[in-house]
Write an enzyme that holds these catalytic residues in place. Sequence first.
Site, PDB file in Angstrom:
ATOM      1  N   ASN A  11       0.837  -1.200   0.000  1.00  0.00           N
ATOM      2  CA  ASN A  11       0.000   0.000   0.000  1.00  0.00           C
ATOM      3  C   ASN A  11       0.879   1.260   0.000  1.00  0.00           C
ATOM      4  OD1 ASN A  11      -1.541   2.221   0.922  1.00  0.00           O
ATOM      5  ND2 ASN A  11      -3.027   0.847   1.857  1.00  0.00           N
ATOM      6  N   GLY A  13       0.031   4.346  -0.102  1.00  0.00           N
ATOM      7  CA  GLY A  13      -0.489   5.390   0.777  1.00  0.00           C
ATOM      8  C   GLY A  13       0.096   5.266   2.174  1.00  0.00           C
ATOM      9  N   ASP A  67      -1.448  -3.324  10.081  1.00  0.00           N
ATOM     10  CA  ASP A  67      -2.756  -3.860   9.725  1.00  0.00           C
ATOM     11  C   ASP A  67      -3.789  -2.915  10.319  1.00  0.00           C
ATOM     12  OD1 ASP A  67      -4.028  -5.981   8.269  1.00  0.00           O
ATOM     13  OD2 ASP A  67      -5.026  -6.420  10.157  1.00  0.00           O
ATOM     14  N   LYS A 164      -2.939  14.604   8.368  1.00  0.00           N
ATOM     15  CA  LYS A 164      -3.551  13.305   8.682  1.00  0.00           C
ATOM     16  C   LYS A 164      -2.705  12.564   9.718  1.00  0.00           C
ATOM     17  CE  LYS A 164      -4.951   8.845   6.859  1.00  0.00           C
ATOM     18  NZ  LYS A 164      -4.875   7.842   5.807  1.00  0.00           N
ATOM     19  N   HIS A 169      -5.064   7.291  13.234  1.00  0.00           N
ATOM     20  CA  HIS A 169      -4.775   6.014  13.902  1.00  0.00           C
ATOM     21  C   HIS A 169      -3.332   5.588  13.643  1.00  0.00           C
ATOM     22  CE1 HIS A 169      -6.391   5.823   9.916  1.00  0.00           C
ATOM     23  NE2 HIS A 169      -6.004   4.571   9.736  1.00  0.00           N
TER      24      HIS A 169
END
Length: 186
Positions: A11, A13, A67, A164, A169
């Site tokens: 990923n 991102g 994850d 962000k 998270h």
Amino acid sequence: MKMKMIFVTSNSGKVEEAKKYFFPLGVQVVQKKIEYPEIQANTLEEVAEFGINWLKDRIESPFFLDDSGLFIDALKGFPGVYSAYVYKTLGNDGILKLLKGVENRKAHFKSVVAYYDGELHIFTGKTRGKILHEKRGTGGFGFDPIFQPKGFNKTFAEMTTEEKNRISHRGKAFKVFSEWLKENLI
Ligand code: IMP
């Protein structure tokens, strides 16, 4: 702190976020694209730990993986551990459809960062917010355009990576991770 860390993920991102987060701390993040099995389990921690155990005999340590999942209150935490599959199949439009007419839009993202240096270390972060009625913004990835963190008027997709990271998270998990690195690697 000057070091290099392998981030196992496909990923881009997530890689962008990790690079932006760790670069100012003197940590160079290097992406390694290896597909590892994502088991069906009840928690993100179990999925992450299985991934680490599968990877540890196949690549050089230290390395880490992430994850994460989106947990929607009105759907009793769905998609949660199934987020990757649900994103691929239903996507943001599918989630908006599932929530059509649903008043309670509360949701949270959770990230589990698992680091392996001969031992497993787990760092987690959570961000609360809500699912909007439409997509907004073009930045970020995944469910970012439909998620607005609590206390903000922008979705994750309308924020810069730095913005962000400060509240997400994953940013929170990276913060605990980097504090641990500072304490343990000097
Ligand atoms: P995984 O952690 O790679 O299994 O990803 C879980 C799913 O949640 C993927 O579809 C991601 O796109 C999505 N996801 C994970 N983190 C984020 C995030 O920070 N923003 C939006 N979607 C995310």
